[in-house]
Design an enzyme around this catalytic site. Sequence first.
Site, PDB file in Angstrom:
ATOM      1  N   HIS A   9     -57.994  62.398 -26.080  1.00 56.21           N
ATOM      2  CA  HIS A   9     -57.596  61.503 -25.257  1.00 56.21           C
ATOM      3  C   HIS A   9     -57.352  60.098 -24.910  1.00 56.21           C
ATOM      4  O   HIS A   9     -58.006  59.494 -24.067  1.00 56.21           O
ATOM      5  CB  HIS A   9     -57.154  62.293 -24.122  1.00 56.21           C
ATOM      6  CG  HIS A   9     -56.027  62.052 -22.972  1.00 56.21           C
ATOM      7  ND1 HIS A   9     -55.720  62.282 -22.168  1.00 56.21           N
ATOM      8  CD2 HIS A   9     -54.770  60.527 -23.264  1.00 56.21           C
ATOM      9  CE1 HIS A   9     -54.302  62.078 -21.821  1.00 56.21           C
ATOM     10  NE2 HIS A   9     -54.141  60.885 -22.184  1.00 56.21           N
TER      11      HIS A   9
ATOM     12  N   HIS B 123     -55.483  55.864 -26.206  1.00 60.06           N
ATOM     13  CA  HIS B 123     -54.555  55.409 -26.672  1.00 60.06           C
ATOM     14  C   HIS B 123     -54.682  54.350 -27.485  1.00 60.06           C
ATOM     15  O   HIS B 123     -53.696  54.278 -28.635  1.00 60.06           O
ATOM     16  CB  HIS B 123     -53.574  55.094 -26.039  1.00 60.06           C
ATOM     17  CG  HIS B 123     -52.887  56.421 -24.947  1.00 60.06           C
ATOM     18  ND1 HIS B 123     -51.605  56.931 -25.026  1.00 60.06           N
ATOM     19  CD2 HIS B 123     -53.148  56.697 -23.705  1.00 60.06           C
ATOM     20  CE1 HIS B 123     -51.511  58.174 -24.104  1.00 60.06           C
ATOM     21  NE2 HIS B 123     -52.445  57.802 -23.529  1.00 60.06           N
TER      22      HIS B 123
ATOM     23  N   GLN C  60     -46.384  56.996 -17.896  1.00 63.46           N
ATOM     24  CA  GLN C  60     -44.720  57.608 -18.847  1.00 63.46           C
ATOM     25  C   GLN C  60     -44.095  57.185 -18.741  1.00 63.46           C
ATOM     26  O   GLN C  60     -42.639  57.070 -18.183  1.00 63.46           O
ATOM     27  CB  GLN C  60     -45.175  58.837 -19.518  1.00 63.46           C
ATOM     28  CG  GLN C  60     -46.949  59.398 -19.366  1.00 63.46           C
ATOM     29  CD  GLN C  60     -46.976  59.503 -20.935  1.00 63.46           C
ATOM     30  OE1 GLN C  60     -45.756  59.190 -21.857  1.00 63.46           O
ATOM     31  NE2 GLN C  60     -48.177  59.499 -21.130  1.00 63.46           N
TER      32      GLN C  60
ATOM     33  N   HIS D 154     -49.683  66.054 -16.386  1.00 66.96           N
ATOM     34  CA  HIS D 154     -47.930  65.895 -15.724  1.00 66.96           C
ATOM     35  C   HIS D 154     -47.484  66.337 -15.364  1.00 66.96           C
ATOM     36  O   HIS D 154     -46.050  66.718 -15.160  1.00 66.96           O
ATOM     37  CB  HIS D 154     -47.496  64.721 -17.374  1.00 66.96           C
ATOM     38  CG  HIS D 154     -48.038  63.457 -17.234  1.00 66.96           C
ATOM     39  ND1 HIS D 154     -48.209  62.330 -16.974  1.00 66.96           N
ATOM     40  CD2 HIS D 154     -49.349  63.155 -18.387  1.00 66.96           C
ATOM     41  CE1 HIS D 154     -49.448  61.757 -17.269  1.00 66.96           C
ATOM     42  NE2 HIS D 154     -49.001  61.907 -17.411  1.00 66.96           N
TER      43      HIS D 154
ATOM     44  N   ASN E  61     -55.527  63.900 -12.151  1.00 69.85           N
ATOM     45  CA  ASN E  61     -54.750  62.960 -12.708  1.00 69.85           C
ATOM     46  C   ASN E  61     -53.924  62.679 -12.440  1.00 69.85           C
ATOM     47  O   ASN E  61     -52.772  64.296 -13.603  1.00 69.85           O
ATOM     48  CB  ASN E  61     -55.461  61.805 -13.239  1.00 69.85           C
ATOM     49  CG  ASN E  61     -56.602  61.224 -12.722  1.00 69.85           C
ATOM     50  OD1 ASN E  61     -57.939  61.195 -13.451  1.00 69.85           O
ATOM     51  ND2 ASN E  61     -56.112  59.942 -11.910  1.00 69.85           N
ATOM     52  N   ALA E  62     -52.188  63.198 -12.678  1.00 72.46           N
ATOM     53  CA  ALA E  62     -50.664  63.496 -11.862  1.00 72.46           C
ATOM     54  C   ALA E  62     -50.486  64.868 -12.349  1.00 72.46           C
ATOM     55  O   ALA E  62     -49.858  65.529 -13.119  1.00 72.46           O
ATOM     56  CB  ALA E  62     -50.022  62.930 -13.445  1.00 72.46           C
TER      57      ALA E  62
ATOM     58  N   ASP F 257     -59.391  58.165 -22.444  1.00 72.54           N
ATOM     59  CA  ASP F 257     -57.851  57.430 -21.958  1.00 72.54           C
ATOM     60  C   ASP F 257     -57.637  55.665 -21.935  1.00 72.54           C
ATOM     61  O   ASP F 257     -56.482  55.279 -21.195  1.00 72.54           O
ATOM     62  CB  ASP F 257     -57.193  58.014 -20.480  1.00 72.54           C
ATOM     63  CG  ASP F 257     -55.625  57.926 -20.593  1.00 72.54           C
ATOM     64  OD1 ASP F 257     -54.850  58.192 -21.054  1.00 72.54           O
ATOM     65  OD2 ASP F 257     -55.779  57.758 -19.374  1.00 72.54           O
TER      66      ASP F 257
ATOM     67  N   LEU G 187     -51.559  53.512 -12.244  1.00 72.65           N
ATOM     68  CA  LEU G 187     -52.964  53.452 -13.646  1.00 72.65           C
ATOM     69  C   LEU G 187     -52.333  53.634 -14.333  1.00 72.65           C
ATOM     70  O   LEU G 187     -51.451  54.602 -14.861  1.00 72.65           O
ATOM     71  CB  LEU G 187     -53.963  54.583 -13.288  1.00 72.65           C
ATOM     72  CG  LEU G 187     -55.236  54.088 -11.915  1.00 72.65           C
ATOM     73  CD1 LEU G 187     -56.285  55.356 -11.397  1.00 72.65           C
ATOM     74  CD2 LEU G 187     -55.867  52.776 -12.076  1.00 72.65           C
TER      75      LEU G 187
END
Length: 372
Positions: free
Chosen positions: A52, A54, A134, A187, A211-212, A266, A299
């Site tokens: 994970h 990007h 996102q 998410h 997170n999320a 991430d 973040l």
Amino acid sequence: MKITGAQVFEARGTFVNRDLYMDGGMLTDRDCGGEVINAEGCYAIPGLTDVHFHGAVGHDFSDGDADGLAAIAEYELSRGVTQICPAGMTLLPEDLEKMCVVAAEHRKAEKPGASLCGIHLEGPFLSVAKKGAQNGDWIQRPDVALLRKLEEVSGGLVKLVSIAPEVEGAMDFIREVSGEVRISIAHTTADYDTAMAAFAAGASHVTHLFNAMPAFTHRAPGVVGAAFDTPDCRVELICDGIHIHPSVVRSVFKLFGADRVVLVSDTMRAAGMADGDYSLGGQPVIKKGKYATLADGTLAGSVTDLMDCMRTAVSFGIPLADAVRAAAVNPARAIGIYSRCGSLESGKWANVVLLNKDLSIRNVIFKGEVIA
């Protein structure tokens, strides 16, 4: 090639002093001659796998740019990450397809850099209420046909799909495709019962735990509690010192055990770059030190690579062997590549990182060749 004198990581979670032998890019159990590396005073660990992240060095996997992906792969390899499973953001279907086509072409061309072993679709099947960084305009209902199209054009590289299980159609989606890809809860506004239903339907992973998603509380344990109560579920943890408090990192390793934690970075395109203005999923991002945020302070991923996340975990009190397991063994298992990499056993790729006692990188060995 032979490496001698190192404390070698064993998959069972210990270090032993033994020689490592390599032949033709593979680890072997016999001395085949050739170069000898004296690694006295060093640790020898498997090359890491990031399932994970990007992007890095000014590029993002979601750009669907061949040169950018090549630069990302070379950067990751220089940081001791020998296998990559980059994550796409929430994008329009045509942009997701372009991203997957570029990945397939990169894999087929066998370009230099870390091995591209998978794709993580972190979107577009998410909750708008917990979208984080996102792009909410492009979030959509779970779509089996879209997933299978992306699987096709990527040449089967899609390994992880993040999803909010409470959105309409999510449970049917999980039941239908969980035998094809690993489904990860992400998410999401899901409560404990909804998350448990998703795990029962076939989900077995959680994207960036805490997170999320709803908080883990004593009367509403949410996704975190449901993941704990599902023994075959692995959980991602961003250990950059920003996303998760050190006490929580220690608690997660105690709660889930080192076999179920998957360290992830991430990272976004600002990783390896100077402070300044960047972008993520079409949204502007500001990098300042170890922080990457949207204009409103949300973040926007991390700028700390996986090797540094592993070091950070150790600085928080996680035993080195447990941190290595979470950064090398568990992620390889999560995307189904452990038969080829993730441990230093005969018959696997000769992907080895030699670390000095302070955990700085001495050498990266990739498929039997010293590249750094």
